[in-house]
Enzyme design. Structure first.
Site, PDB file in Angstrom:
ATOM      1  N   ARG A  69       4.487   0.617  26.697  1.00 40.78           N
ATOM      2  CA  ARG A  69       4.011   1.952  26.266  1.00 40.78           C
ATOM      3  C   ARG A  69       4.928   2.615  25.249  1.00 40.78           C
ATOM      4  O   ARG A  69       4.847   3.826  25.020  1.00 40.78           O
ATOM      5  CB  ARG A  69       3.805   2.889  27.458  1.00 40.78           C
TER       6      ARG A  69
ATOM      7  N   LYS B   8       4.226   4.690   9.808  1.00 32.71           N
ATOM      8  CA  LYS B   8       2.939   3.979   9.887  1.00 32.71           C
ATOM      9  C   LYS B   8       3.210   2.557  10.356  1.00 32.71           C
ATOM     10  O   LYS B   8       4.095   1.877   9.825  1.00 32.71           O
ATOM     11  CB  LYS B   8       2.280   3.902   8.505  1.00 32.71           C
TER      12      LYS B   8
ATOM     13  N   LYS C  86       9.090  10.791  -0.362  1.00 33.83           N
ATOM     14  CA  LYS C  86       8.294  10.446   0.821  1.00 33.83           C
ATOM     15  C   LYS C  86       8.668  11.321   2.010  1.00 33.83           C
ATOM     16  O   LYS C  86       7.797  11.770   2.754  1.00 33.83           O
ATOM     17  CB  LYS C  86       8.454   8.968   1.161  1.00 33.83           C
TER      18      LYS C  86
ATOM     19  N   GLU D 233      -1.261  12.088   7.901  1.00 36.15           N
ATOM     20  CA  GLU D 233      -2.131  11.860   6.741  1.00 36.15           C
ATOM     21  C   GLU D 233      -3.439  12.651   6.806  1.00 36.15           C
ATOM     22  O   GLU D 233      -4.533  12.109   6.612  1.00 36.15           O
ATOM     23  CB  GLU D 233      -2.423  10.352   6.597  1.00 36.15           C
TER      24      GLU D 233
ATOM     25  N   ARG E 178      -0.229  13.639   2.468  1.00 37.71           N
ATOM     26  CA  ARG E 178       0.181  12.234   2.593  1.00 37.71           C
ATOM     27  C   ARG E 178      -0.892  11.311   2.014  1.00 37.71           C
ATOM     28  O   ARG E 178      -0.600  10.190   1.626  1.00 37.71           O
ATOM     29  CB  ARG E 178       0.469  11.885   4.065  1.00 37.71           C
TER      30      ARG E 178
ATOM     31  N   ASN F  84      -1.765   7.265  -1.198  1.00 42.82           N
ATOM     32  CA  ASN F  84      -2.723   6.159  -1.310  1.00 42.82           C
ATOM     33  C   ASN F  84      -3.218   5.958  -2.743  1.00 42.82           C
ATOM     34  O   ASN F  84      -4.174   5.220  -2.959  1.00 42.82           O
ATOM     35  CB  ASN F  84      -3.920   6.407  -0.382  1.00 42.82           C
TER      36      ASN F  84
ATOM     37  N   HIS G  89      -4.484   2.661  -3.763  1.00 44.98           N
ATOM     38  CA  HIS G  89      -4.609   1.822  -2.562  1.00 44.98           C
ATOM     39  C   HIS G  89      -6.051   1.614  -2.118  1.00 44.98           C
ATOM     40  O   HIS G  89      -6.327   0.646  -1.415  1.00 44.98           O
ATOM     41  CB  HIS G  89      -3.783   2.411  -1.408  1.00 44.98           C
TER      42      HIS G  89
ATOM     43  N   HIS H 194      -6.357  -2.126  -1.795  1.00 42.89           N
ATOM     44  CA  HIS H 194      -6.529  -2.826  -0.509  1.00 42.89           C
ATOM     45  C   HIS H 194      -7.798  -3.666  -0.515  1.00 42.89           C
ATOM     46  O   HIS H 194      -7.835  -4.769   0.047  1.00 42.89           O
ATOM     47  CB  HIS H 194      -6.595  -1.821   0.655  1.00 42.89           C
TER      48      HIS H 194
HETATM   49  N1  GLY Z   1       2.417   3.919   2.364  1.00 40.17           N
HETATM   50  C1  GLY Z   1       1.823   5.205   2.367  1.00 40.17           C
HETATM   51  C2  GLY Z   1       2.201   6.032   3.551  1.00 40.17           C
HETATM   52  O1  GLY Z   1       3.132   5.706   4.267  1.00 40.17           O
HETATM   53  O2  GLY Z   1       1.590   7.022   3.793  1.00 40.17           O
END
Ligand code: GLY
Length: 375
Positions: free
Chosen positions: A135, A157, A241, A251, A255, A259, A262, A266
């Site tokens: 956990r 993340k 960051k 996010e 945040r 992206n 991305h 992606h």
């Molecule tokens: N790599 C983008 C983020 O960590 O939000």
């Protein structure tokens, strides 16, 4: 920007989100200091002999594993390396269960810690394991690639891929600390270093003209991996960051700007079955986002041209290979986790340093831009 090579400490302040804050330490050739700092943090929270697992991949382990492990043993940390095969194809739930079983075999309990030593895949997988093992146990990130040092090791993340798409299973778990030694970048294969430059350019575009111009004017020194240039770039990206994560950990707001490139990137990566690297896919995704921005928001074309020039100097392909089908890219866009209902979210730029989220991108326009990026 400064040429100061002393170790830097940046604190990610998360008290206002009722989370523990943590430090990002950045330096050059600081393996000994890192081991000391890890020993101090372990001593605070667990008996020193409690086992710690260094999760790493086969590539990083063969280059850095032994020396890193020795540095931990020298300060009395009872650590073992738990490796998995390098590459995006390992970023799946099977790797997670195998790693968890290895941790059990080592006698890891809830007082144990995980140390992630590696690039983006290692950080994401090790963080995911840490977030669910018994956990949840703490983890420390020690990023060794440019992508991980400038982006993925910070902000909590964690993820693995599903056959349908990238990072579709994951959690948020902030690390207990991030230790960045830019010396690791010296042994990074050229293509991987170039990949990281796509994320660095992204930070330049998001942050503003001053940092973007710094990257543009210092691309030679950065690509020659001059320590002062690496320290400056890594520190700046980490500061940007941390500022974003502090106000939007999960996010929901700003945040999402991280992206940039991305959404399409992606989808390209997954459509190419990961035969195109993350950085190369993000680079093309970023060029697509800039062209969308020029078409929809009148972003000057010169921004896209400047980015293309920097990408080329950094050795990153700027054209989509014919083997990656546009229909396959759109199929993958449909499983993007940034999607809300039928709406696809794209990060666009009004100008350098002025991002926004757009959900009104027409499929026809995106198709034309993707096709144009093949020439
Ligand atoms: N790599 C983008 C983020 O960590 O939000």
């Amino acid at each position: 920007m400064q040429k100061d090579l002393a170790m830097k400490k940046i604190t990610v302040n998360l008290e206002q989100l009722a989370r523990s804050s943590y430090d990002i330490c950045i330096g050059n050739d600081i393996e000994g200091e890192i081991a000391q700092l890890i020993a101090q943090s372990l001593a605070l929270s667990a008996p020193m002999r409690a086992p710690a697992a260094v999760i790493s991949d086969s590539n990083v382990m063969s280059i850095h594993g032994e020396r890193f492990l020795e540095s931990l043993h020298r300060v009395g940390i009872n650590a073992t390396i738990v490796p998995f095969p390098a590459g995006e194809s390992s970023k799946n739930i099977l790797t997670v269960t195998k790693l968890a079983e290895s941790l059990l075999d080592l006698g890891m309990d809830r007082s144990s810690k995980i140390i992630a030593l590696g690039g983006g895949v290692v950080g994401d997988v090790a963080g995911f394991v840490a977030s669910i093992y018994m956990r949840g146990i703490p983890h420390i990130q020690i990023p060794t690639s440019l992508i991980a040092q400038t982006d993925s090791s910070i902000g909590g993340k964690t993820a693995v891929d599903l056959p349908q798409g990238k990072n579709l299973l994951g959690t948020f778990l902030q690390p207990a600390a991030v230790f960045i030694d830019v010396r690791f970048l010296a042994t990074l294969p050229e293509r991987e270093f170039s990949n990281g430059m796509a994320e660095v350019i992204k930070y330049g575009l998001l942050n503003g003209e001053e940092f973007f111009s710094y990257i543009e004017s210092n691309i030679g020194g950065i690509m020659h991996r001059e320590t002062s240039a690496l320290m400056a770039v890594v520190e700046r990206c980490c500061r940007i960051k941390k500022g974003i994560v502090e106000i939007d950990e999960k996010e929901k707001g700003s945040r999402r700007f991280l992206n940039l490139g991305h959404t399409v990137g992606h989808a390209i990566e997954a459509a190419a079955d990961y035969q195109i690297s993350h950085g190369e896919a993000i680079a093309i995704g970023m060029l697509a986002a800039l062209r969308l921005s020029s078409a929809i928001l009148q972003l000057p074309n010169s921004v896209g041209e400047r980015v293309e020039r920097i990408l080329r100097t950094a050795g990153i392909p700027t054209r989509l290979p014919s083997s990656v089908d546009t229909a396959a890219i759109f199929a993958k866009l449909k499983t993007d986790k940034k999607r809300e209902g039928n709406k696809m979210n794209f990060i666009l730029l009004q100008d350098i340093g002025l991002p926004l989220v757009a959900d009104n991108v027409l499929q026809g326009l995106l198709t034309a831009i993707i096709e144009d990026l093949r020439q």
